[in-house]
Structure formats: C-alpha cells, structure tokens
Design an enzyme around this catalytic site. Structure first.
Site, PDB file in Angstrom:
ATOM      1  N   ASP A   1       9.019   3.530  14.589  1.00 29.38           N
ATOM      2  CA  ASP A   1       9.414   4.710  14.055  1.00 29.38           C
ATOM      3  C   ASP A   1       7.961   5.625  13.394  1.00 29.38           C
ATOM      4  O   ASP A   1       8.256   6.517  12.998  1.00 29.38           O
ATOM      5  CB  ASP A   1      10.081   4.589  12.748  1.00 29.38           C
ATOM      6  CG  ASP A   1       9.719   3.754  11.601  1.00 29.38           C
ATOM      7  OD1 ASP A   1       8.560   2.778  11.919  1.00 29.38           O
ATOM      8  OD2 ASP A   1      10.124   3.748  10.476  1.00 29.38           O
TER       9      ASP A   1
ATOM     10  N   LYS B   1      15.269   0.248   7.982  1.00 29.45           N
ATOM     11  CA  LYS B   1      14.472  -0.744   7.316  1.00 29.45           C
ATOM     12  C   LYS B   1      14.114  -0.619   6.085  1.00 29.45           C
ATOM     13  O   LYS B   1      13.202   0.351   5.767  1.00 29.45           O
ATOM     14  CB  LYS B   1      13.156  -0.889   8.264  1.00 29.45           C
ATOM     15  CG  LYS B   1      11.988  -1.918   8.034  1.00 29.45           C
ATOM     16  CD  LYS B   1      11.074  -1.888   8.913  1.00 29.45           C
ATOM     17  CE  LYS B   1      10.068  -3.152   8.861  1.00 29.45           C
ATOM     18  NZ  LYS B   1       8.830  -3.152   9.724  1.00 29.45           N
TER      19      LYS B   1
ATOM     20  N   LYS C   1       3.910  -7.041  17.041  1.00 30.66           N
ATOM     21  CA  LYS C   1       3.068  -5.830  17.118  1.00 30.66           C
ATOM     22  C   LYS C   1       1.758  -5.943  17.693  1.00 30.66           C
ATOM     23  O   LYS C   1       0.978  -6.878  17.717  1.00 30.66           O
ATOM     24  CB  LYS C   1       2.791  -5.590  15.497  1.00 30.66           C
ATOM     25  CG  LYS C   1       4.187  -5.209  14.680  1.00 30.66           C
ATOM     26  CD  LYS C   1       3.535  -5.085  13.236  1.00 30.66           C
ATOM     27  CE  LYS C   1       5.028  -4.625  12.355  1.00 30.66           C
ATOM     28  NZ  LYS C   1       4.647  -4.507  11.133  1.00 30.66           N
TER      29      LYS C   1
ATOM     30  N   GLU D   1      12.561  -9.431   6.576  1.00 23.74           N
ATOM     31  CA  GLU D   1      11.268  -9.641   7.386  1.00 23.74           C
ATOM     32  C   GLU D   1      10.092 -10.178   6.345  1.00 23.74           C
ATOM     33  O   GLU D   1      10.064  -9.544   5.115  1.00 23.74           O
ATOM     34  CB  GLU D   1      11.036  -8.051   7.875  1.00 23.74           C
ATOM     35  CG  GLU D   1       9.573  -8.147   8.584  1.00 23.74           C
ATOM     36  CD  GLU D   1       9.491  -6.839   9.294  1.00 23.74           C
ATOM     37  OE1 GLU D   1       8.406  -6.651   9.539  1.00 23.74           O
ATOM     38  OE2 GLU D   1      10.307  -6.103   9.417  1.00 23.74           O
TER      39      GLU D   1
ATOM     40  N   THR E   1      12.003   3.606   8.781  1.00 18.83           N
ATOM     41  CA  THR E   1      11.569   3.090   7.600  1.00 18.83           C
ATOM     42  C   THR E   1      11.931   3.858   6.391  1.00 18.83           C
ATOM     43  O   THR E   1      11.688   5.053   6.149  1.00 18.83           O
ATOM     44  CB  THR E   1      10.198   2.847   7.498  1.00 18.83           C
ATOM     45  OG1 THR E   1       9.817   1.805   8.581  1.00 18.83           O
ATOM     46  CG2 THR E   1       9.898   2.003   6.143  1.00 18.83           C
TER      47      THR E   1
ATOM     48  N   CYS F   1       5.384  -1.561  14.842  1.00 22.55           N
ATOM     49  CA  CYS F   1       4.109  -0.928  14.849  1.00 22.55           C
ATOM     50  C   CYS F   1       3.505  -0.825  13.358  1.00 22.55           C
ATOM     51  O   CYS F   1       4.437  -1.212  12.552  1.00 22.55           O
ATOM     52  CB  CYS F   1       4.355   0.487  15.434  1.00 22.55           C
ATOM     53  SG  CYS F   1       5.396   1.773  14.617  1.00 22.55           S
TER      54      CYS F   1
ATOM     55  N   ASP G   1      12.716  -5.622   4.399  1.00 24.90           N
ATOM     56  CA  ASP G   1      11.185  -5.995   4.622  1.00 24.90           C
ATOM     57  C   ASP G   1      10.288  -6.068   3.477  1.00 24.90           C
ATOM     58  O   ASP G   1      10.008  -5.092   2.661  1.00 24.90           O
ATOM     59  CB  ASP G   1      10.402  -4.961   5.387  1.00 24.90           C
ATOM     60  CG  ASP G   1       8.960  -5.291   5.723  1.00 24.90           C
ATOM     61  OD1 ASP G   1       8.691  -6.539   5.601  1.00 24.90           O
ATOM     62  OD2 ASP G   1       8.148  -4.610   6.500  1.00 24.90           O
TER      63      ASP G   1
ATOM     64  N   ASP H   1       6.588 -11.650  10.393  1.00 25.70           N
ATOM     65  CA  ASP H   1       5.731 -10.366  10.784  1.00 25.70           C
ATOM     66  C   ASP H   1       4.343 -10.913  10.652  1.00 25.70           C
ATOM     67  O   ASP H   1       3.598 -11.557  11.533  1.00 25.70           O
ATOM     68  CB  ASP H   1       6.025  -9.322  10.025  1.00 25.70           C
ATOM     69  CG  ASP H   1       5.158  -8.172  10.352  1.00 25.70           C
ATOM     70  OD1 ASP H   1       4.654  -7.925  11.661  1.00 25.70           O
ATOM     71  OD2 ASP H   1       5.518  -7.134   9.905  1.00 25.70           O
TER      72      ASP H   1
ATOM     73  N   LYS I   1      11.973  -1.182   2.720  1.00 27.33           N
ATOM     74  CA  LYS I   1      10.872  -1.588   1.940  1.00 27.33           C
ATOM     75  C   LYS I   1      11.248  -2.013   0.627  1.00 27.33           C
ATOM     76  O   LYS I   1      11.892  -1.410  -0.232  1.00 27.33           O
ATOM     77  CB  LYS I   1       9.566  -0.806   2.074  1.00 27.33           C
ATOM     78  CG  LYS I   1       9.276  -0.637   3.381  1.00 27.33           C
ATOM     79  CD  LYS I   1       8.723  -1.623   3.945  1.00 27.33           C
ATOM     80  CE  LYS I   1       8.021  -1.119   5.252  1.00 27.33           C
ATOM     81  NZ  LYS I   1       7.204  -2.098   5.778  1.00 27.33           N
TER      82      LYS I   1
ATOM     83  N   ARG J   1       0.826  -1.359   0.012  1.00 22.49           N
ATOM     84  CA  ARG J   1      -0.004  -0.013  -0.066  1.00 22.49           C
ATOM     85  C   ARG J   1       0.723   1.118  -0.032  1.00 22.49           C
ATOM     86  O   ARG J   1       2.085   1.247   0.179  1.00 22.49           O
ATOM     87  CB  ARG J   1      -0.995   0.029   1.222  1.00 22.49           C
ATOM     88  CG  ARG J   1      -0.139  -0.068   2.501  1.00 22.49           C
ATOM     89  CD  ARG J   1      -1.205  -0.299   3.754  1.00 22.49           C
ATOM     90  NE  ARG J   1      -0.267   0.027   5.058  1.00 22.49           N
ATOM     91  CZ  ARG J   1      -0.362   0.270   6.191  1.00 22.49           C
ATOM     92  NH1 ARG J   1      -1.419   1.096   6.294  1.00 22.49           N
ATOM     93  NH2 ARG J   1       0.354   0.193   7.373  1.00 22.49           N
TER      94      ARG J   1
ATOM     95  N   ASP K   1      11.504  -1.411  16.125  1.00 17.95           N
ATOM     96  CA  ASP K   1      10.960  -0.704  14.945  1.00 17.95           C
ATOM     97  C   ASP K   1       9.796   0.069  15.256  1.00 17.95           C
ATOM     98  O   ASP K   1       8.673  -0.136  14.724  1.00 17.95           O
ATOM     99  CB  ASP K   1      10.632  -1.870  13.847  1.00 17.95           C
ATOM    100  CG  ASP K   1      10.200  -1.406  12.419  1.00 17.95           C
ATOM    101  OD1 ASP K   1      10.548  -0.169  12.264  1.00 17.95           O
ATOM    102  OD2 ASP K   1       9.210  -2.119  11.964  1.00 17.95           O
TER     103      ASP K   1
END
Length: 365
Positions: free
Chosen positions: A323, A160, A267, A218, A135, A295, A190, A243, A162, A24, A321
């Site tokens: 952030d 992190k 999380k 991840e 991130t 989170c 991730d 995750d 993406k 997303r 993590d």
C-alpha cells in the site's frame, strides 16, 4: 547490454496522513533512487528507503554502499548474466540490504527490457491483477475507526491495523475497529515488535475470547526473540506472521525448524532484492507455508518490483501488503504498475515499465 554507469537521485513524496507505528512516525517518503545505465541506452530503475529502525540503512549508507562497494563490481557486466550479477551484488558486503535491493531491482528491470517482456512473465507468469490491504496507523481510537471505515468505503477488503504502543488501548482499538467494519473487511494486526510474548498471548486470547476474528498478527515480539515467536504461535488461534525476524533464506529455515511462525512476510528491502525473495518463496512453498509480500515506505518504483514478484509467485504469496503508493499524495512515476486503491494491475511493458520519474533530485556523484 552492458552496465556502464550507476547514478543516484532523491525522491520526496508527502504522505496523505502521517504513518505511525510502534517504532516511528513519518510524514513523507524520502527514498534514494538508483539508475543503472547501459551501453544500449536502456536505464533500469531501483529504489531504497532509509528505514534505520528496521534494516539499519540510512540515506548516506545506501549511497556509499552502492558507490564504493556494489557499483565497482558491476561495471561492464552483461545484463543477460543475471545470476552472476546478483551474486556480485549480494557478495559485495555484509548487510546493507536496502542498497542491494535498489540495485537488484534496477538490474531486473533491465533484464526485462533486454528480453522485451514484463518482469512477472520472466519470473513465471501469472494473473497481472492483485489486491492489496491498506495500513491504519496507530492513533486515537476514534481516528483509527474513522480511517478504517473510510478505507472499507473505498473498496479495501483487508486492513492492516498498527498496534504495539499500549496493550490495553491496543485491545480496545481492535475491538472498536472490528465492531465498525465486521463482515466488510479482514483485520491484520501489526505490533511492529511492540509486545512481549506474554503480552501478545494475553492480547490475542482476550480478542479471540471477545469474538474478534483476526486474519493474522504480524511480528508481535522483538525480531530476535524466536522463542517468543514460538511461544505466541503455540498459544493462540490467530496465525502469527514473521516480519522483522526474517531477512533472508536462512532465517526462514530457522523459523520453520522452530515452528515459530505460520506465515512469512517477504520485503525486498529486507531480502536485499528479488533473488533472495524468490528463494524465500520457494523454501516456504516446499514446506507448505504461505507468504505475504510487503513493503516499507516506498513509492511505485520498488513496489512495482514487489508486485511483479507477487504475480509470479501467487501460489505461495497469498497475501499482499503493498500500500506504499496508496499512502502517497501522488504517484511520481509515469508508466510502470497501476495502483488504483486496493487493485494493482501490471501492464505488458518490458521490465518494470517505468518511463519517467517526476520530481527526482539528482545527487552529486
């Protein structure tokens, strides 16, 4: 201290830059805020984001779940009876983990206020200062490199990254970022379920052969593909973290049984709150498995609860993590946890320490 009412609000906070993953793209936080009132005048605060692509929760479902299923069970309950309250919340309905988490966080906030102690001390104590990563969203390679350099210059020592959109470009993204920040920051990848098991092995082995050192990868494959997770874990040197594959204690036990992951990402919005998060940390600790605390797109209300848990369980929760607040243009909360770029510190204020939430839109009952 008895629960007398539960009220709702909507909090909207723009992000500094759009948050882009394989699942997303989001440009602002829009979260449901829960306020649990008591006969003593104390208020506990909780928060839940609508992360439909991961938890299945929407704004409407969060409010309806609390209003019609969770709230009626809690009226008149004594905050001191914490275990009973968390059982009532968890047993109120199936799934709806974010709704449950928001109410649990507010109740734990009140529990701290009841005993006039910060939540982390009631959960076990610890050093009230932790360090988070930040991130780097999926984007053009040059943009991701620039964002990574900027983050390192601001003091972040873990990034992190993406990935999961296009495996060939993903490999080039990571190589470019590693070359730009090598020896200055650890890289965590991730994929947000964006690869197949074979793609993940190919990408990670290619990076490893190129000399790229990664702290972890991840959720490389789909959440339900535990065999795929094990396939990757068995074939790469890079530690694999679960995750989306892990919501509660039962999934953790299954992952451990299959040896399908090296690290567990906790999380609160997946676990349904703090009670199950504590159980997951304890199970992982018994098996010598490290955890990360993460989170969703959340503000410093619910992330504060995750911080308190991370401090209290630092022997197992070795990676942070959190952030979400750093990605926001401003912090809408007075009091609570202090987020200063990579450093997060906890005060000794009771509970979560939240005094006021600015810009909160009240929702009709």
């Amino acid at each position: 201290m008895k629960i007398t009412d539960i009220q709702f609000g909507m909090l909207r906070v723009p992000l500094k830059t759009p948050f882009k993953t394989a699942l997303r793209t989001v440009d602002r936080v829009e979260d449901i805020i829960v306020m649990v009132h008591t006969d003593s005048g104390h208020i506990g605060y909780g928060e839940a984001p609508a992360t439909a692509v991961i938890t299945g929760d929407t704004h409407g479902s969060i409010v309806d779940a609390i209003r019609h299923y969770i709230s009626p069970r809690l009226m008149g309950q004594e905050i001191a009876n914490l275990n009973r309250i968390t059982q009532l919340i968890q047993g109120s309905m199936e799934k709806n983990s974010s709704a449950k988490a928001a109410v649990e966080i507010a109740v734990y906030d009140l529990w701290g206020q009841l005993y006039q102690a910060p939540l982390y001390k009631l959960l076990g104590g610890g050093d009230p200062v932790i360090t988070t990563d930040i991130t780097i969203s999926v984007d053009y390679i040059d943009k991701m490199v620039a964002d990574s350099i900027s983050a390192v210059d601001r003091g972040f020592e873990s990034l992190k990254i993406k990935v999961g959109k296009d495996i060939g470009v993903d490999i080039e993204r990571v190589k470019a970022i590693y070359a730009a920040v090598e020896d200055r920051a650890l890289l965590r990848l991730d994929a947000n379920q964006g690869w197949t098991a074979k793609q993940a092995v190919y990408a990670l082995q290619t990076l490893e052969d190129a000399g790229v050192k990664l702290e972890l990868v991840e959720q490389p494959v789909k959440a339900r593909d535990l065999e795929g997770m094990r396939y990757v874990t068995e074939r790469v040197h890079t530690p694999v973290m679960a995750d989306e594959s892990v919501f509660g204690p039962m999934e953790v036990i299954e992952l451990i049984r299959l040896r399908a992951a090296d690290i567990i990402n906790i999380k609160l919005m997946k676990t349904g709150g703090i009670s199950n998060a504590v159980r997951i940390a304890d199970i992982a600790g018994m098996h010598g498995i490290e955890c990360m605390i993460g989170c969703m797109l959340e503000t410093s209300i619910s992330v504060a609860a995750a911080v308190h848990l991370a401090v209290a369980k630092s022997d197992v929760i070795t990676k942070v993590d959190l952030d979400g607040p750093s990605l926001c243009q401003y912090n809408p909360v007075d009091g609570g946890v202090n987020f200063n770029e990579s450093e997060i510190s906890v005060s000794d204020a009771p509970g979560l320490g939240i005094r006021e939430i600015r810009g909160l839109e009240k929702l009709e009952r």
